[in-house]
Motif scaffolding. Structure first.
Motif, PDB file in Angstrom:
ATOM      1  N   LEU A 262      84.542   6.791  80.742  1.00  0.00           N
ATOM      2  CA  LEU A 262      84.475   5.511  80.050  1.00  0.00           C
ATOM      3  C   LEU A 262      85.624   5.488  79.058  1.00  0.00           C
ATOM      4  CD1 LEU A 262      80.650   5.269  79.193  1.00  0.00           C
ATOM      5  CD2 LEU A 262      81.827   4.570  81.287  1.00  0.00           C
ATOM      6  N   VAL A 263      86.455   4.480  79.136  1.00  0.00           N
ATOM      7  CA  VAL A 263      87.597   4.345  78.236  1.00  0.00           C
ATOM      8  C   VAL A 263      87.376   3.093  77.408  1.00  0.00           C
ATOM      9  CG1 VAL A 263      90.095   4.084  78.070  1.00  0.00           C
ATOM     10  CG2 VAL A 263      89.106   5.471  79.924  1.00  0.00           C
ATOM     11  N   LEU A 264      87.270   3.283  76.102  1.00  0.00           N
ATOM     12  CA  LEU A 264      87.064   2.159  75.189  1.00  0.00           C
ATOM     13  C   LEU A 264      88.308   1.975  74.340  1.00  0.00           C
ATOM     14  CD1 LEU A 264      84.071   3.770  75.413  1.00  0.00           C
ATOM     15  CD2 LEU A 264      83.472   1.632  74.322  1.00  0.00           C
TER      16      LEU A 264
ATOM     17  N   ALA B 277      91.777   6.050  63.109  1.00  0.00           N
ATOM     18  CA  ALA B 277      90.841   6.935  63.810  1.00  0.00           C
ATOM     19  C   ALA B 277      89.567   7.182  63.010  1.00  0.00           C
ATOM     20  CB  ALA B 277      91.519   8.256  64.142  1.00  0.00           C
ATOM     21  N   ALA B 278      89.668   7.324  61.696  1.00  0.00           N
ATOM     22  CA  ALA B 278      88.494   7.635  60.876  1.00  0.00           C
ATOM     23  C   ALA B 278      87.422   6.550  61.010  1.00  0.00           C
ATOM     24  CB  ALA B 278      88.896   7.821  59.416  1.00  0.00           C
ATOM     25  N   LEU B 279      87.837   5.295  61.075  1.00  0.00           N
ATOM     26  CA  LEU B 279      86.904   4.176  61.226  1.00  0.00           C
ATOM     27  C   LEU B 279      86.132   4.294  62.539  1.00  0.00           C
ATOM     28  CD1 LEU B 279      85.974   1.246  60.349  1.00  0.00           C
ATOM     29  CD2 LEU B 279      87.851   0.446  61.790  1.00  0.00           C
ATOM     30  N   HIS B 280      86.828   4.619  63.602  1.00  0.00           N
ATOM     31  CA  HIS B 280      86.208   4.693  64.924  1.00  0.00           C
ATOM     32  C   HIS B 280      85.379   5.973  65.080  1.00  0.00           C
ATOM     33  CE1 HIS B 280      88.096   1.021  66.261  1.00  0.00           C
ATOM     34  NE2 HIS B 280      89.127   1.424  65.547  1.00  0.00           N
ATOM     35  N   ARG B 281      85.848   7.060  64.507  1.00  0.00           N
ATOM     36  CA  ARG B 281      85.056   8.301  64.533  1.00  0.00           C
ATOM     37  C   ARG B 281      83.740   8.108  63.777  1.00  0.00           C
ATOM     38  NH1 ARG B 281      87.476  12.981  66.336  1.00  0.00           N
ATOM     39  NH2 ARG B 281      89.701  12.848  66.723  1.00  0.00           N
ATOM     40  N   ALA B 282      83.784   7.390  62.674  1.00  0.00           N
ATOM     41  CA  ALA B 282      82.571   7.147  61.893  1.00  0.00           C
ATOM     42  C   ALA B 282      81.574   6.282  62.666  1.00  0.00           C
ATOM     43  CB  ALA B 282      82.929   6.481  60.563  1.00  0.00           C
TER      44      ALA B 282
ATOM     45  N   LEU C 222      78.674  15.682  78.046  1.00  0.00           N
ATOM     46  CA  LEU C 222      79.532  14.663  77.438  1.00  0.00           C
ATOM     47  C   LEU C 222      80.789  15.272  76.841  1.00  0.00           C
ATOM     48  CD1 LEU C 222      79.993  11.753  76.295  1.00  0.00           C
ATOM     49  CD2 LEU C 222      78.689  12.490  74.285  1.00  0.00           C
ATOM     50  N   SER C 223      81.916  14.657  77.168  1.00  0.00           N
ATOM     51  CA  SER C 223      83.172  14.958  76.497  1.00  0.00           C
ATOM     52  C   SER C 223      83.563  13.694  75.742  1.00  0.00           C
ATOM     53  CB  SER C 223      84.260  15.328  77.507  1.00  0.00           C
ATOM     54  OG  SER C 223      85.501  15.495  76.845  1.00  0.00           O
ATOM     55  N   LEU C 224      83.739  13.805  74.438  1.00  0.00           N
ATOM     56  CA  LEU C 224      84.119  12.661  73.597  1.00  0.00           C
ATOM     57  C   LEU C 224      85.519  12.918  73.063  1.00  0.00           C
ATOM     58  CD1 LEU C 224      83.451  10.007  72.138  1.00  0.00           C
ATOM     59  CD2 LEU C 224      82.296  11.374  70.370  1.00  0.00           C
ATOM     60  N   GLN C 225      86.445  12.022  73.410  1.00  0.00           N
ATOM     61  CA  GLN C 225      87.853  12.202  73.060  1.00  0.00           C
ATOM     62  C   GLN C 225      88.375  10.985  72.302  1.00  0.00           C
ATOM     63  OE1 GLN C 225      89.811  12.622  76.835  1.00  0.00           O
ATOM     64  NE2 GLN C 225      88.662  14.455  77.398  1.00  0.00           N
ATOM     65  N   PHE C 226      89.216  11.250  71.331  1.00  0.00           N
ATOM     66  CA  PHE C 226      89.872  10.182  70.579  1.00  0.00           C
ATOM     67  C   PHE C 226      91.373  10.318  70.763  1.00  0.00           C
ATOM     68  CE2 PHE C 226      85.769  10.536  68.645  1.00  0.00           C
ATOM     69  CZ  PHE C 226      85.441   9.252  68.280  1.00  0.00           C
TER      70      PHE C 226
ATOM     71  N   THR D 132      82.899  11.498  80.489  1.00  0.00           N
ATOM     72  CA  THR D 132      83.902  11.602  79.436  1.00  0.00           C
ATOM     73  C   THR D 132      84.053  10.219  78.825  1.00  0.00           C
ATOM     74  OG1 THR D 132      85.111  13.385  80.526  1.00  0.00           O
ATOM     75  CG2 THR D 132      86.339  12.054  78.925  1.00  0.00           C
ATOM     76  N   VAL D 133      84.001  10.169  77.492  1.00  0.00           N
ATOM     77  CA  VAL D 133      84.253   8.930  76.757  1.00  0.00           C
ATOM     78  C   VAL D 133      85.546   9.149  75.996  1.00  0.00           C
ATOM     79  CG1 VAL D 133      83.447   7.396  74.921  1.00  0.00           C
ATOM     80  CG2 VAL D 133      81.800   8.370  76.550  1.00  0.00           C
ATOM     81  N   ARG D 134      86.499   8.271  76.229  1.00  0.00           N
ATOM     82  CA  ARG D 134      87.795   8.366  75.540  1.00  0.00           C
ATOM     83  C   ARG D 134      88.052   7.073  74.792  1.00  0.00           C
ATOM     84  NH1 ARG D 134      92.330  11.133  74.843  1.00  0.00           N
ATOM     85  NH2 ARG D 134      94.335  10.076  74.875  1.00  0.00           N
ATOM     86  N   ILE D 135      88.348   7.212  73.513  1.00  0.00           N
ATOM     87  CA  ILE D 135      88.667   6.072  72.653  1.00  0.00           C
ATOM     88  C   ILE D 135      90.187   6.023  72.532  1.00  0.00           C
ATOM     89  CG2 ILE D 135      88.204   4.954  70.449  1.00  0.00           C
ATOM     90  CD1 ILE D 135      85.677   5.682  72.222  1.00  0.00           C
ATOM     91  N   VAL D 136      90.780   4.886  72.949  1.00  0.00           N
ATOM     92  CA  VAL D 136      92.232   4.794  73.057  1.00  0.00           C
ATOM     93  C   VAL D 136      92.790   3.651  72.218  1.00  0.00           C
ATOM     94  CG1 VAL D 136      92.167   5.779  75.388  1.00  0.00           C
ATOM     95  CG2 VAL D 136      92.185   3.294  75.095  1.00  0.00           C
TER      96      VAL D 136
END
Length: 152
Positions: free
Chosen positions: A85-87, A18-23, A8-12, A45-49
């Protein structure tokens, strides 16, 4: 039950909150959601955009000019699942608020949903396929201790 292995690669991306989503998305939780939805080993890979990146990806790859909650880019399913996966954080947060659900709970649902797409599940092909996918998501989420995302 032995779960499939996951690389797994987790990217923000650049997010204002960002802190809200990282939590809401600790790495171990993201991995747990995905592994429970997998039928075989995977590299994901999960990327939060932000909304801008989410809209650009949806427009460029699906021809739909708006930001959506989750996009799945599946590259292989055999011998292992390979996908991105792009969220879209603002869309996920808005939907969670509208549904009156905790942000982490909505993310769990979308991670499972996107992982199923990466393995060939599709809810847009027929009503029967949509019902089958919803049932599978509900069962996986129940196994994770999460409520039925489709319950009224």
């Amino acid at each position: 039950m032995t779960l499939p292995s996951l690389s797994l690669s987790l990217q923000f991306g650049a997010l204002a909150d960002a802190a809200l989503h990282r939590a809401a998305l600790p790495r171990h939780t993201v991995a747990r959601c995905i592994r429970h939805a997998l039928e075989t080993d995977a590299e994901i890979t999960v990327r939060i955009v932000d909304a801008e990146e989410g809209q650009a990806l949806n427009r460029d790859y699906r021809g739909k000019d708006y930001a959506t909650n989750v996009l799945t880019f599946d590259y292989a399913t055999d011998p292992l699942v390979m996908a991105d996966l792009v969220l879209c954080a603002p869309v996920v947060a808005r939907e969670a608020a509208e549904l009156k659900k905790p942000l982490a709970e909505h993310y769990a649902h979308l991670l499972v949903h996107g992982t199923l797409h990466a393995q060939g599940w599709d809810h847009e092909t027929s009503e029967a396929d949509a019902e089958a996918m919803e049932a599978r998501e509900t069962a996986i989420l129940a196994g994770l201790g999460q409520p039925n995302p489709y319950a009224a």
